[in-house]
Design a protein around this motif. Structure first.
Motif, PDB file in Angstrom:
ATOM      1  N   GLN A 534       0.816  -1.202   0.000  1.00 32.41           N
ATOM      2  CA  GLN A 534       0.000   0.000   0.000  1.00 32.41           C
ATOM      3  C   GLN A 534       0.858   1.264   0.000  1.00 32.41           C
ATOM      4  N   LEU A 535       2.018   1.204   0.679  1.00 32.59           N
ATOM      5  CA  LEU A 535       2.880   2.382   0.774  1.00 32.59           C
ATOM      6  C   LEU A 535       3.795   2.538  -0.427  1.00 32.59           C
ATOM      7  N   HIS A 536       4.001   1.474  -1.195  1.00 31.91           N
ATOM      8  CA  HIS A 536       4.883   1.535  -2.363  1.00 31.91           C
ATOM      9  C   HIS A 536       4.186   0.969  -3.606  1.00 31.91           C
ATOM     10  N   PRO A 537       3.048   1.533  -3.993  1.00 30.96           N
ATOM     11  CA  PRO A 537       2.304   0.958  -5.128  1.00 30.96           C
ATOM     12  C   PRO A 537       3.034   1.103  -6.453  1.00 30.96           C
ATOM     13  N   ALA A 538       3.879   2.117  -6.576  1.00 29.58           N
ATOM     14  CA  ALA A 538       4.546   2.358  -7.854  1.00 29.58           C
ATOM     15  C   ALA A 538       5.554   1.276  -8.188  1.00 29.58           C
ATOM     16  N   GLU A 539       6.050   0.531  -7.183  1.00 30.95           N
ATOM     17  CA  GLU A 539       7.048  -0.493  -7.455  1.00 30.95           C
ATOM     18  C   GLU A 539       6.475  -1.698  -8.185  1.00 30.95           C
ATOM     19  N   GLY A 540       5.148  -1.849  -8.105  1.00 31.26           N
ATOM     20  CA  GLY A 540       4.506  -2.958  -8.806  1.00 31.26           C
ATOM     21  C   GLY A 540       4.855  -4.314  -8.249  1.00 31.26           C
ATOM     22  N   LEU A 541       5.329  -4.358  -6.981  1.00 28.61           N
ATOM     23  CA  LEU A 541       5.716  -5.616  -6.358  1.00 28.61           C
ATOM     24  C   LEU A 541       4.678  -6.042  -5.338  1.00 28.61           C
ATOM     25  N   SER A 542       4.445  -7.327  -5.239  1.00 25.27           N
ATOM     26  CA  SER A 542       3.597  -7.841  -4.181  1.00 25.27           C
ATOM     27  C   SER A 542       4.371  -7.819  -2.883  1.00 25.27           C
ATOM     28  N   GLY A 543       3.659  -7.521  -1.802  1.00 22.26           N
ATOM     29  CA  GLY A 543       4.328  -7.503  -0.505  1.00 22.26           C
ATOM     30  C   GLY A 543       4.944  -8.840  -0.154  1.00 22.26           C
ATOM     31  N   ALA A 544       4.383  -9.928  -0.632  1.00 23.62           N
ATOM     32  CA  ALA A 544       4.894 -11.263  -0.311  1.00 23.62           C
ATOM     33  C   ALA A 544       6.208 -11.568  -1.006  1.00 23.62           C
ATOM     34  N   SER A 545       6.586 -10.778  -2.006  1.00 17.75           N
ATOM     35  CA  SER A 545       7.788 -11.079  -2.775  1.00 17.75           C
ATOM     36  C   SER A 545       9.017 -10.358  -2.257  1.00 17.75           C
ATOM     37  N   ILE A 546       8.932  -9.645  -1.157  1.00 18.56           N
ATOM     38  CA  ILE A 546      10.065  -8.898  -0.614  1.00 18.56           C
ATOM     39  C   ILE A 546      10.384  -9.404   0.782  1.00 18.56           C
ATOM     40  N   PRO A 547      11.622  -9.196   1.257  1.00 11.85           N
ATOM     41  CA  PRO A 547      11.985  -9.639   2.617  1.00 11.85           C
ATOM     42  C   PRO A 547      11.125  -8.942   3.663  1.00 11.85           C
ATOM     43  N   LEU A 548      10.801  -9.670   4.719  1.00  9.81           N
ATOM     44  CA  LEU A 548       9.914  -9.142   5.745  1.00  9.81           C
ATOM     45  C   LEU A 548      10.525  -7.944   6.459  1.00  9.81           C
ATOM     46  N   ASP A 549      11.858  -7.909   6.552  1.00 12.13           N
ATOM     47  CA  ASP A 549      12.467  -6.794   7.281  1.00 12.13           C
ATOM     48  C   ASP A 549      12.337  -5.465   6.543  1.00 12.13           C
ATOM     49  N   ARG A 550      11.952  -5.498   5.274  1.00  5.12           N
ATOM     50  CA  ARG A 550      11.723  -4.261   4.539  1.00  5.12           C
ATOM     51  C   ARG A 550      10.283  -3.757   4.686  1.00  5.12           C
TER      52      ARG A 550
END
Length: 733
Positions: A534-550
């Motif tokens: 929700q905070l980084h919609p422009a990146e086009g990435l799903s939250g599940a695809s990034i490390p949890l610490d980010r």
């Protein structure tokens, strides 16, 4: 409401106002009714005439139907049509002339009645007369259908005749906004069993029907060739010319209208025993007249399916050919006829013949039902274009191909069934009258409730018809007065209270408490991934695809509000759900539904792309609805268990997509693949059907356990019109 109850209410009202030294506007029910009767708007008065048999009679044992006087109660249709044309409620949803509408691709769009070819041809004929220059054409749409108001107390039957105008848009006619009015109650002659099959009685009954229609509609006749000036709902005065338009009726009344023998088609000249023969000729008024002049009554009946000794009422009016005016009837021809009475019965018989042991049906039976259902949903569309009409024909061709299985199984010897045969005329009728949903008998069926059934229940059951007419009269005045009050701005200050959904507090408020109750141990991590997205919609990435610490922190102090349901509102233009086409449904996620088992509904989730069908959406099962606050913002969310498609095309036999629930981990210790999504990504609820191939469904399986029992599911596109529009893939795609 009874007079006594009205008086009681007025007394209570008067007692309440007495402390203010005021009194209610009406003293008694008689005072109330006088005020309604004095209303100058609406409420066209009821009249009557009688018809009796005037032919030869036997010397003795004269049947009662020959001596009875049959009363027909009616209202002046000209005044009713004036009321519709002047109704300001329709002023923005009415066409005063035929029109042709084209989409951005230049292709013709057929939606409301006046966009069809029939209205265009009629206007061309009318415009050739000098006095009809700059004249609006008003087609008179009629409909009739016998209805029974009681069974146990003597089968009281009534035969209402309804009237509408083709100028109002289809959605107005379907939405019960006074665009369909009861214009008459036709007589139902009765006799004893001895004379029921008498040829003279049957002839009298048919001619009584046509004579009554001609007499009732006679006030319109002078203005079918020369115009009259009427005031319209937008305040303008227009010259109008009337014409007999389509007639809404089920098959028995279609045959009665067209003077066609039962079992023959009232539209085409195909023989009774081969209705679907290629190269059918269109029946016409001129062709029927020629046959009547050339052949004896017996030959007409048996060889041509023509009732030669009865004159159709349309012969008394200009430009009216009853064979051209029979409208398509989705309710009786498709739903009640071909589907319920034919296909369902045939499948039951096929199961007994072919698969009495394992309970399976052949692929061709499934394909036949699929093709027919697609035909039903396609013709039910609110807007038709050349592509959709092509799809209608392709679906019909597929149905005719696959229904041959019922001949192979010897369930049927032929398909000469008038209601099923009517399907071959739908493409032509769409071109003639535009979208068939504006001429369906479901419109008149629903009108029965207000015009017949409820007034009958208010009567004392003795000579009830006159009491029913007296009930309809003030109701018409009140409806007209309400429209007038609204137009004058007198109803704009209506107050209403909006009920907001309250959160459920019995599960606690912390992430840990709610995760434990709903068996979602990873809830905190899922929320953090959601917040990153929700905070980084422009990146086009799903939250599940990034490390949890980010991901943003969301600790156990972050409070959640849990809800058991959410509402989805969407545009469903082909659904009969009001003039705006908006539909609202409730989606539920609760551990205990109605004090019983848990209920967790499935939904479609938007993938934000332009792909067609399920390629543009995902299917998920809601595990939790909740709301959180983060950095001053509020988020309405849902936890979903994802499903994945088993292929990029729907199932070949059923036409439905197949999905399976997604899991992570090894087969022995797997867990559902979950995510937190925003509620605004949910399109609507999804209906899944368990796939059970080569295995019978367990007898004890209940619907509440179906989503946990089957390994894969059909995504049901036939559950309603909107789901069909979302998921349908055309044959040619």
């Amino acid at each position: 409401m009874s007079a006594g109850n009205i008086n009681s209410l007025l007394e209570i009202w008067a007692a309440d106002l007495a402390r203010y030294k005021a009194s209610p506007p009406f003293r008694t029910q008689a005072d109330l009714y006088r005020s309604i009767d004095d209303t100058p708007l609406g409420g066209v008065k009821w009249e009557s005439f009688t018809v009796s048999y005037g032919g030869p009679r036997p010397d003795d044992d004269v049947p009662t139907w020959m001596t009875d006087k049959h009363s027909i109660f009616f209202r002046n249709p000209l005044e009713i049509v004036h009321g519709m044309l002047s109704n300001p409620d329709f002023k923005d949803e009415i066409d005063y002339a035929p029109l042709r509408v084209y989409g951005p691709d230049g292709k013709c769009r057929l939606q409301n009645f006046m966009s069809g070819e029939w209205a265009w041809r009629q206007a061309n004929i009318i415009s050739q007369k000098v006095s009809c220059t700059d004249t609006s054409f008003v087609p008179i749409i009629l409909g009739s259908d016998k209805t029974t108001v009681s069974v146990a107390t003597g089968q009281n039957e009534y035969w209402p005749l309804y009237c509408s105008i083709g100028n109002v848009h289809n959605n107005v006619r379907r939405a019960h906004r006074n665009a369909v009015e009861v214009v008459a109650f036709l007589a139902i002659p009765k006799t004893n069993k001895k004379h029921a099959d008498d040829a003279n009685f049957r002839k009298f009954r048919r001619q009584l029907f046509h004579t009554s229609l001609s007499r009732i509609l006679s006030p319109l006749r002078p203005y079918m060739e020369d115009p009259e000036v009427v005031r319209c709902g937008d305040g303008h005065f227009r010259k109008v010319v009337y014409g007999i338009g389509p007639y809404i009726a089920d098959y028995p009344e279609q045959a009665l209208l067209a003077c066609t023998v039962q079992g023959w088609c009232p539209v085409c000249a195909n023989p009774k025993d081969d209705l679907d023969a290629d190269g059918a000729l269109q029946c016409t008024r001129e062709h029927t007249k020629f046959l009547v002049c050339e052949f004896e009554l017996g030959d007409l009946w048996h060889s041509y399916g023509v009732v030669g000794d009865v004159v159709p009422f349309t012969n008394d009016f200009p430009r009216a050919d009853i064979h051209h005016l029979i409208s398509p009837d989705i309710l009786h021809q498709l739903i009640k006829g071909t589907f319920k009475d034919h296909l369902v019965t045939w499948v039951e018989q096929a199961l007994k013949i072919e698969h009495a042991i394992d309970g399976l049906v052949s692929a061709d039976i499934v394909r036949a039902i699929r093709a027919f259902l697609e035909f039903c949903y396609l013709v039910r569309r609110d807007v038709h274009m050349e592509d959709s009409i092509t799809e209608v024909q392709e679906a019909l061709n597929s149905f005719h191909q696959y229904r041959k299985i019922f001949l192979t199984l010897e369930v049927r010897q032929d398909f000469s069934l008038p209601r099923q045969h009517s399907l071959v005329h739908y493409v032509d009728k769409i071109w003639e009258f535009a979208a068939p949903n504006g001429l369906c008998s479901s419109i008149t069926e629903s009108k029965h409730i207000k015009a017949v059934k409820e007034p009958w229940r208010r009567s004392n059951r003795y000579e009830a018809l006159e009491q029913m007419l007296m009930t309809n009269q003030p109701l018409g005045k009140l409806a007209a007065a309400r429209v007038d009050f609204k137009e004058r701005g007198m109803l704009d200050a209506t107050l209403f209270k909006v009920e907001k959904k309250a959160p459920e507090h019995q599960y606690g408020r912390t992430v840990e408490q709610i995760a434990d109750v709903f068996a979602i141990p990873s809830l905190q991590q899922l929320i953090r991934c959601f917040l990153y997205h929700q905070l980084h919609p422009a990146e086009g990435l799903s939250g599940a695809s990034i490390p949890l610490d980010r991901c943003p922190p969301f600790d156990n102090k972050g409070l959640l509000s849990v809800y058991h349901s959410a509402s989805a509102t969407f545009y469903a233009r082909s659904d009969p759900c009001g003039t705006g086409g908006m539909h609202r449904e409730i989606i539920r996620a609760t551990p205990k539904w109605r004090t019983g088992a848990a209920r967790f509904d499935c939904v479609f989730v938007n993938r934000r792309n332009n792909a067609h069908g399920l390629l543009g959406m995902e299917v998920g099962r809601i595990r939790l609805f909740f709301r959180i606050h983060h950095e001053g913002r509020q988020y309405s969310c849902a936890v979903v268990h994802w499903f994945h498609r088993t292929g990029d095309e729907p199932d070949e036999d059923t036409g439905m997509w197949v999905v399976q629930p997604r899991f992570v981990g090894n087969p022995r210790k797997r867990s559902p693949l979950l995510s937190v999504i925003h509620l605004n990504t949910i399109v609507r609820a999804a209906h899944l059907i368990g796939v059970s191939i080569d295995k019978p469904v367990p007898d004890g399986l209940e619907s509440r356990g179906a989503l946990d029992h089957f390994p894969s599911f059909f995504v049901n596109k036939y559950i309603d019109h909107h789901a069909f529009e979302l998921l349908h893939t055309s044959v040619s795609r």
